[in-house]
Write a protein that holds these residues in place. Sequence first.
Motif, PDB file in Angstrom:
ATOM      1  N   ASN A  66       0.847  -1.194   0.000  1.00 45.47           N
ATOM      2  CA  ASN A  66       0.000   0.000   0.000  1.00 45.47           C
ATOM      3  C   ASN A  66       0.880   1.239   0.000  1.00 45.47           C
ATOM      4  OD1 ASN A  66      -2.917  -0.932   0.476  1.00 45.47           O
ATOM      5  ND2 ASN A  66      -1.724  -2.143   1.921  1.00 45.47           N
ATOM      6  N   ILE A  67       0.594   2.145  -0.927  1.00 47.56           N
ATOM      7  CA  ILE A  67       1.392   3.359  -1.079  1.00 47.56           C
ATOM      8  C   ILE A  67       0.462   4.568  -1.118  1.00 47.56           C
ATOM      9  CG2 ILE A  67       3.004   4.599  -2.575  1.00 47.56           C
ATOM     10  CD1 ILE A  67       3.916   1.833  -3.591  1.00 47.56           C
ATOM     11  N   LEU A  68       0.818   5.597  -0.379  1.00 45.98           N
ATOM     12  CA  LEU A  68       0.099   6.868  -0.442  1.00 45.98           C
ATOM     13  C   LEU A  68       0.873   7.791  -1.370  1.00 45.98           C
ATOM     14  CD1 LEU A  68      -2.293   8.537   0.635  1.00 45.98           C
ATOM     15  CD2 LEU A  68      -0.803   9.297   2.490  1.00 45.98           C
ATOM     16  N   VAL A  69       0.232   8.212  -2.451  1.00 48.82           N
ATOM     17  CA  VAL A  69       0.865   9.072  -3.448  1.00 48.82           C
ATOM     18  C   VAL A  69       0.270  10.470  -3.321  1.00 48.82           C
ATOM     19  CG1 VAL A  69       1.333   9.445  -5.900  1.00 48.82           C
ATOM     20  CG2 VAL A  69       1.138   7.102  -5.005  1.00 48.82           C
ATOM     21  N   ASP A  93       2.870   1.209   3.248  1.00 44.70           N
ATOM     22  CA  ASP A  93       4.250   0.753   3.165  1.00 44.70           C
ATOM     23  C   ASP A  93       5.199   1.870   2.750  1.00 44.70           C
ATOM     24  OD1 ASP A  93       3.880  -2.136   3.706  1.00 44.70           O
ATOM     25  OD2 ASP A  93       2.620  -2.007   1.917  1.00 44.70           O
ATOM     26  N   ALA A  94       4.684   2.884   2.065  1.00 41.72           N
ATOM     27  CA  ALA A  94       5.543   3.979   1.599  1.00 41.72           C
ATOM     28  C   ALA A  94       4.699   5.206   1.321  1.00 41.72           C
ATOM     29  CB  ALA A  94       6.297   3.567   0.328  1.00 41.72           C
ATOM     30  N   LEU A  95       5.356   6.367   1.360  1.00 41.82           N
ATOM     31  CA  LEU A  95       4.750   7.646   0.994  1.00 41.82           C
ATOM     32  C   LEU A  95       5.510   8.173  -0.211  1.00 41.82           C
ATOM     33  CD1 LEU A  95       4.611   9.304   4.538  1.00 41.82           C
ATOM     34  CD2 LEU A  95       2.886   7.841   3.455  1.00 41.82           C
ATOM     35  N   VAL A  96       4.779   8.664  -1.205  1.00 49.02           N
ATOM     36  CA  VAL A  96       5.401   9.180  -2.424  1.00 49.02           C
ATOM     37  C   VAL A  96       4.920  10.600  -2.658  1.00 49.02           C
ATOM     38  CG1 VAL A  96       5.617   8.896  -4.931  1.00 49.02           C
ATOM     39  CG2 VAL A  96       5.529   6.880  -3.452  1.00 49.02           C
TER      40      VAL A  96
END
Length: 136
Positions: A66-69, A93-96
């Motif tokens: 799961n990624i927040l863009v 799992d990550a921020l973009v």
Amino acid sequence: MDSLAVRIITDNQIIKFIPTEKRDGLTIERRPGGYLSKDAPPQAELIAEWGLSMHAESRRGSEVRNILVDFGYQSATLLNNMSVLNLDPASLDALVLSHGHYDHFGGLVGFLSAKQGQAQEWPAFLRRGRGLFLHA
């Protein structure tokens, strides 16, 4: 990758009353948001504003990422819409950050402040480029 789902968290408009549809193997799912009941008004509603934030969920077998863009313009809108969509920051799992315009990073500091101590440390991905945080 077996599947990719992209959910709009914050955008300039919210389309509530067009039904979910399928196009060439792609499902476009629209949700009115809120806690809907035939017998009561919603307790919370999705908010539209100038800015963009998206949640991407990829699947490969039993593995899910799961990624927040991007983070929209205001943290209050981002946090409200994540709550309405039942998106838990602890699942990320990550921020973009795609680029340095306020309508993409304005909600970041408030999001991190509100979630301090509640979620894991995230790897952050920043696109490098000339003039990324410079305004003409």
